[in-house]
Motif scaffolding. Structure first.
Motif, short mmCIF file in Angstrom:
data_model
loop_
_atom_site.label_atom_id
_atom_site.label_comp_id
_atom_site.label_asym_id
_atom_site.label_seq_id
_atom_site.Cartn_x
_atom_site.Cartn_y
_atom_site.Cartn_z
N ARG C 312 0.82 -1.20 0.00
CA ARG C 312 0.00 0.00 0.00
C ARG C 312 0.85 1.25 0.00
O ARG C 312 1.98 1.26 0.45
CB ARG C 312 -0.96 0.00 1.18
N PHE C 313 0.28 2.34 -0.54
CA PHE C 313 0.95 3.63 -0.56
C PHE C 313 0.91 4.26 0.82
O PHE C 313 -0.05 4.12 1.55
CB PHE C 313 0.22 4.59 -1.49
N ARG C 314 1.94 5.03 1.13
CA ARG C 314 1.91 5.88 2.31
C ARG C 314 1.01 7.06 2.00
O ARG C 314 0.79 7.39 0.83
CB ARG C 314 3.32 6.35 2.61
N TYR C 315 0.49 7.73 3.03
CA TYR C 315 -0.56 8.70 2.76
C TYR C 315 -0.06 9.90 1.96
O TYR C 315 -0.77 10.37 1.06
CB TYR C 315 -1.18 9.17 4.09
N ASP C 316 1.14 10.39 2.25
CA ASP C 316 1.58 11.56 1.49
C ASP C 316 1.93 11.16 0.06
O ASP C 316 1.71 11.94 -0.88
CB ASP C 316 2.76 12.24 2.17
N GLN C 317 2.41 9.92 -0.13
CA GLN C 317 2.65 9.45 -1.50
C GLN C 317 1.34 9.37 -2.27
O GLN C 317 1.25 9.72 -3.43
CB GLN C 317 3.28 8.05 -1.48
N LEU C 318 0.32 8.90 -1.55
CA LEU C 318 -1.00 8.73 -2.15
C LEU C 318 -1.54 10.08 -2.63
O LEU C 318 -1.99 10.22 -3.76
CB LEU C 318 -1.88 8.12 -1.08
N MET C 319 -1.52 11.10 -1.75
CA MET C 319 -2.06 12.39 -2.12
C MET C 319 -1.22 13.04 -3.21
O MET C 319 -1.75 13.66 -4.13
CB MET C 319 -2.15 13.32 -0.91
N ALA C 320 0.11 12.89 -3.12
CA ALA C 320 0.96 13.48 -4.15
C ALA C 320 0.67 12.82 -5.50
O ALA C 320 0.60 13.50 -6.53
CB ALA C 320 2.43 13.29 -3.79
N PHE C 321 0.47 11.50 -5.48
CA PHE C 321 0.16 10.81 -6.73
C PHE C 321 -1.14 11.31 -7.33
O PHE C 321 -1.23 11.55 -8.54
CB PHE C 321 0.10 9.31 -6.47
N GLY C 322 -2.15 11.49 -6.49
CA GLY C 322 -3.45 11.90 -7.01
C GLY C 322 -3.41 13.28 -7.61
O GLY C 322 -3.96 13.52 -8.69
N TRP C 323 -2.77 14.22 -6.92
CA TRP C 323 -2.80 15.60 -7.39
C TRP C 323 -1.74 15.89 -8.43
O TRP C 323 -1.96 16.65 -9.35
CB TRP C 323 -2.63 16.57 -6.22
N LYS C 324 -0.54 15.30 -8.28
CA LYS C 324 0.54 15.72 -9.15
C LYS C 324 0.73 14.84 -10.37
O LYS C 324 1.39 15.23 -11.31
CB LYS C 324 1.86 15.75 -8.35
N VAL C 325 0.21 13.62 -10.34
CA VAL C 325 0.41 12.74 -11.49
C VAL C 325 -0.91 12.47 -12.20
O VAL C 325 -1.04 12.71 -13.40
CB VAL C 325 1.04 11.40 -11.04
N LEU C 326 -1.91 12.03 -11.44
CA LEU C 326 -3.14 11.56 -12.08
C LEU C 326 -3.95 12.69 -12.66
O LEU C 326 -4.49 12.59 -13.76
CB LEU C 326 -3.97 10.80 -11.03
N LEU C 327 -4.04 13.80 -11.93
CA LEU C 327 -4.85 14.91 -12.42
C LEU C 327 -4.27 15.54 -13.68
O LEU C 327 -5.00 15.75 -14.65
CB LEU C 327 -5.01 15.95 -11.30
N PRO C 328 -2.96 15.86 -13.76
CA PRO C 328 -2.43 16.39 -15.02
C PRO C 328 -2.57 15.39 -16.16
O PRO C 328 -2.87 15.78 -17.29
CB PRO C 328 -0.95 16.65 -14.71
N LEU C 329 -2.40 14.10 -15.87
CA LEU C 329 -2.55 13.09 -16.91
C LEU C 329 -3.98 13.07 -17.44
O LEU C 329 -4.21 12.97 -18.66
CB LEU C 329 -2.20 11.72 -16.32
N ALA C 330 -4.95 13.20 -16.54
CA ALA C 330 -6.34 13.22 -16.98
C ALA C 330 -6.63 14.45 -17.83
O ALA C 330 -7.36 14.38 -18.82
CB ALA C 330 -7.27 13.18 -15.76
#
Lengths: 100, 170, 343
Positions: C312-330
């Motif tokens: 599982r992801f750590r919480y700050d990794q999780l939030m960073a992934f959602g905002w900094k990777v997934l959202l720009p990709l979308a």
């Protein structure tokens, strides 16, 4: 067939409740929620008039009101958090000194 | 007179007003927040009755599903307790609420008797997303772009304001 | 069709849909335990019934008979209401999900969908947004620090990944031109180049499919994004203080959310109920439903497979992934789709 004035009165009641809450409540978050209630009352009037005069511009304007409400809620709540961090209270009566 | 449209309008209008009054009456902010969610939900149904389906969906997704979640989040984070009664609010209650009631009844009486603006059918103005999108991107392009910049500024402001102050070692 | 007949048919469809969904929830729990067990080189449940197939019944009976605690300092109205909100929002999405074309039973033609509105995708997004309340309120009303932290983290995670979820769906919407789920599936009928079916995953929404998959794992709080309810981290997160039937409601809500998300992915990316249709008319009426269920099943298997495999992801990794990777990709996917459709 619902008369247009009924929708306007409903919007007016919501607006009045919002104003009342804004004036009588002491918790800053509840005051904020009364502002959102006022904005919702106004949105209802917009949509009702758009339906009456068959002008879709009313519905488009509702979007802008929602976007502005979202932006305002975001910044306002951030300000509330930072005020809470320094004053340790959410009661507006106790935030009455410019200097801490 | 009591068509299905009017019956639905009346039921959800009563739910709206009950939620709004409950927001004023409750002392704990979490109860006020949840009553506001109920108000927004019933307003979404009112928009559906007026035919504005996209606006109703956006009301649920954005207002009840994001903005109010933010409010609930902040109430949980700051652990806001019940409201205290202070001296100043007593006067406001005694004068303000009757005054507000009188003002509202006056305005409602004027609107009902002198309006003559006609009535609205159920689903009077269908608001399909396609037409709304056309309007948004043709006639209202400038406000659209300006509001997107506004949202960007709000995001930056919120991030800066709510960040923890840096502790300086020394 | 008169209004009385319409209401009667809708009631029947609601009862059938609810029964099928709840049975599906119970047996997806069984499936998960079996598959994760085999991934971890052990048998899953085998004792109760053949292949452990009666295990969900045994679990249900146990949870029913457990003592229903009400801890002393909880905020009672919200404590009791939160699991109800969670399961209502999880089950309500079934009302707009179409399973197949129209069927004609006893001379009455009805579509295989409880209600067909032309904004059904937005309704599903709205119900997903309302599901955050169940999590947030349960964490707060439990009056315990683990629950509060778990509830805050879970609701922040769900709200963050909702944006990427919604944006990944907009690419599909641009290609289909309508919010109605039935229209989106109908736009994926037929084949291109002879044998490749025109599913959205093959016609350009490949990246969007994976964005949707990842955001869906985060929305339903599943591994690799299940930090808010991980046992080694936060006891049990927002449902620490819940026991017996209320915990069962959260549990069912999580699996019902998984099934809903799988159904939406099938409809939007995998072509819904389109598949090879052959044989006598009765088989032809049944095959679309079979293809739909098969695709949902494949999606659930992927869910369970990922659960058994990834940490599982750590919480700050999780939030960073959602905002900094997934959202720009979308957003990039959205721009690319819009440009491709405009040309």
């Amino acid at each position: 067939m619902v008369p247009l004035s009924y929708y306007l009165i409903l919007g007016g009641i919501l607006f009045a409740c919002g104003v009342t809450g804004f004036l009588i409540k002491r918790n800053i978050i509840t005051i904020f929620m009364s502002i959102e209630l006022m904005l919702n009352g106004v949105n209802l009037s917009f949509v009702a008039f758009a339906a009456q005069w068959h002008a879709l511009q009313g519905q488009v304007f509702v979007f802008f009101v929602m976007v502005v409400a979202a932006a305002e809620a975001t910044v306002g709540l951030a300000i509330i958090i930072s005020v809470f961090r320094t004053r340790e209270t959410l009661n507006v009566d106790q935030v009455n000194l410019l200097k801490l | 007179m009591l068509s299905v449209h009017f019956a639905l309008f009346l039921i959800f209008a009563l739910v709206c007003v009950a939620g709004a009054v409950n927001l004023l009456v409750q002392r704990h902010p979490i109860n006020s927040a949840l009553s506001l969610v109920v108000v927004m939900g019933s307003l979404a149904v009112e928009y559906l009755l007026l035919g504005a389906e996209f606006v109703a969906a956006v009301q649920v997704i954005v207002y009840a599903g994001a903005i109010m979640v933010l409010f609930v989040f902040v109430i949980m984070l700051l652990n806001a307790g019940e409201e205290e009664r202070t001296q100043g609010s007593r006067v406001a209650l005694l004068l303000g609420i009757p005054g507000m009631l009188v003002g509202s009844i006056l305005i409602a009486w004027v609107v009902l008797n002198h309006s003559g603006t006609g009535s609205v059918e159920a689903g009077a103005l269908p608001g399909p997303p396609k037409t709304l999108g056309w309007l948004l991107f043709h006639d209202f392009l400038l406000p659209f772009e300006v509001t997107s910049i506004l949202v960007l500024i709000a995001i930056m402001g919120a991030v800066v304001l709510a960040a923890r102050p840096e502790k300086r070692e020394g | 069709m008169g209004i009385g007949l319409f209401i009667f048919i809708s009631l029947i469809k609601i009862v059938i849909g609810l029964a099928v969904l709840l049975t599906g929830v119970a047996y997806s729990v069984w499936l998960e335990r079996k598959v994760v067990g085999h991934i971890q080189n052990r048998w899953g449940p085998t004792r109760v019934g053949p292949f452990g197939l009666l295990q969900p019944l045994a679990d249900g009976a146990k949870l029913l008979f457990k003592e229903d605690l009400l801890p002393p300092n909880v905020y009672k109205p919200l404590y009791i209401a939160a699991p109800m909100i969670a399961i209502i929002c999880a089950v309500a999405s079934i009302s707009v999900i179409p399973i197949g074309n129209s069927v004609t039973v006893f001379g009455v033609t009805t579509p295989l969908q409880i209600t067909d509105v032309n904004i059904s995708l937005l309704i599903i997004l709205g119900i997903t947004s309302l599901g955050v309340y169940g999590v947030a309120l349960s964490g707060w009303s439990s009056n315990s620090k683990y629950s509060l932290l778990g509830g805050l983290r879970a609701s922040a995670q769900m709200v963050s990944y909702e944006i990427a979820l919604g944006l990944s769906l907009v690419g599909v919407l641009i290609m289909a031109g309508s919010f109605s789920l039935r229209d989106i599936v109908d736009a994926q009928a037929g084949h291109c180049w002879g044998f490749i079916p025109r599913w959205n995953i093959f016609t350009g929404q490949f990246v969007a499919f994976f964005i949707y998959l990842t955001a869906a794992y985060a929305e339903t709080n599943r591994i690799p994004f299940d930090l808010p309810e991980a046992e080694t981290e936060l006891v049990a997160g927002y449902h620490t203080e819940y026991s017996a039937m209320k915990f069962a409601m959260f549990f069912m809500a999580e699996y019902a959310n998984m099934i809903t998300v799988s159904c939406v992915a099938t409809l939007l990316f995998l072509g819904g109920w389109h598949g090879p249709v052959f044989g006598p008319p009765i088989l032809q009426a049944f095959l679309p439903v079979f293809w739909f269920v098969a695709k949902v099943f494949v999606f659930m298997l992927i869910y369970i497979w990922v659960r058994g495999t990834l940490p599982r992801f750590r919480y700050d990794q999780l939030m960073a992934f959602g905002w900094k990777v997934l959202l720009p990709l979308a957003i990039v996917n959205l721009i690319a789709t819009a440009l491709a459709v405009a040309w």
